[in-house]
Scaffold this active site. Structure first.
Site: not given
Ligand code: NAD
Length: 292
Positions: A52, A96, A119
């Site tokens: 990422k 995460q 997200d």
């Protein structure tokens, strides 16, 4: 012949577009800024966060991975997140997953507000998805990436029967909503679904998001329907190699699929691409908020 739906050309094309957008933002003194919070040392999480960060930097956005001790207390963890939320220069915050057991009850999305939830898991963002309003919300990254993939390879889901296996909040459920919005007929399957093979044999598109290596085999396909297969699963084999939820070799050998995504190199990179897209949307929206 079965078409291989690789992510690489899509990522290449979209990276260029995203780079142009960060250049335009920099003219307004805005650098898209992502903070990734990683708790502990899970090897897979380390790889995902690194990937990422790599893409964020490729598009000239700023990305920091904040590594926290596995045994961080709940209150310290919450305070760290709150500090990031308060920072006006931070446009996106991502925690995460999975989190260590003692932090599993922390409701992250009561702390990260919807406008920084790149997200797309905040209930407000998920609610907007259900309503079919995307202009002021974030679409969860994996479902968004799957739509980008289908669009790039010229597949329209309108009127198609899409069978999704897996009903998680990060993949199956939001994908079902997104596909429905795009006029697909969706069957959402899970571990208690009866006669799964009957359903997959009726599908124009099959999406597997289960977390079971090589689960989907030729026995799930018919001799008449030749579906597109999207494999979301990422599983580690004992030899450390990655594989999906689809028995890729078996399906290719059978020859009864129109197209299939590889693992790795299929849905995974598109999830990361979608995250970068969401980050830039968040940064762009922050300008409107400053001006209004
Ligand atoms: P999850 O564990 O939250 O959900 C799994 C789902 O699969 C559940 O709904 C369960 O009912 C269903 N399921 C399990 N066994 C089944 C069976 N035998 N038959 C039918 N349904 C069954 O999983 P998740 O977080 O959605 O992740 C699923 C997989 O996708 C994992 O391998 C994960 O690593 C991967 N993943 C990949 C990406 C990506 O970017 N490629 C993103 C997210 C998740």
């Amino acid at each position: 012949m079965t078409v291989l739906l690789k992510a690489a050309p899509i990522v290449e094309k979209h990276t260029k577009i995203l780079k142009q957008k960060t250049t335009s933002l920099s003219l307004k003194n805005v650098v898209p800024c992502l903070k990734i919070v990683l708790v502990g040392n899970d090897p897979a999480s380390k790889i995902y966060t690194r990937n990422k960060k790599r893409l964020s930097e490729k598009i000239n956005a700023s990305c920091e991975i904040i590594v926290l001790n596995e045994d961080i207390s709940e209150s310290d963890f919450v305070n760290k997140l709150r500090k990031l939320v308060e920072n006006v220069k931070v446009h996106g915050i991502l925690v995460q997953l999975p989190l260590p057991k003692h932090l599993k009850n922390v409701d992250i999305h009561k702390i990260i507000p919807p406008e920084k939830d790149v997200d797309g898991f905040h209930s407000q963002n998920l609610g907007r998805l259900m309503e079919g309003h995307f202009e002021d919300s974030f679409v969860p990254c994996t479902p968004k990436g799957i739509m980008t993939l289908l669009d790039f390879y010229g597949y329209n889901v309108m009127g198609e029967h899409v069978v999704i296996i897996g009903r998680s909040l990060i993949v199956g459920k939001p994908l079902a909503a997104l596909m429905t919005h795009h006029h697909a007929t969706v069957t959402l399957c899970h571990s208690r679904t009866q006669n799964l093979e009957y359903l997959t044999k009726e599908a124009d598109i099959i999406v597997t998001a289960i977390g079971r290596p090589k689960f989907l085999t030729r026995k799930h396909l018919s001799l008449t329907k030749i579906p597109i297969i999207i494999d979301v699963g990422i599983n580690s084999l004992p030899n450390k190699k990655l594989c999906g939820d689809v028995d890729f070799e078996d399906i290719i050998d059978w020859g009864m699929a129109t197209a299939i995504t590889p693992v790795p190199g299929g849905v995974g990179p598109l999830t990361i691409l979608s995250l970068a897209e969401n980050l830039l949307i968040a940064a762009e929206r922050s300008i409107y908020e400053m001006e209004s």
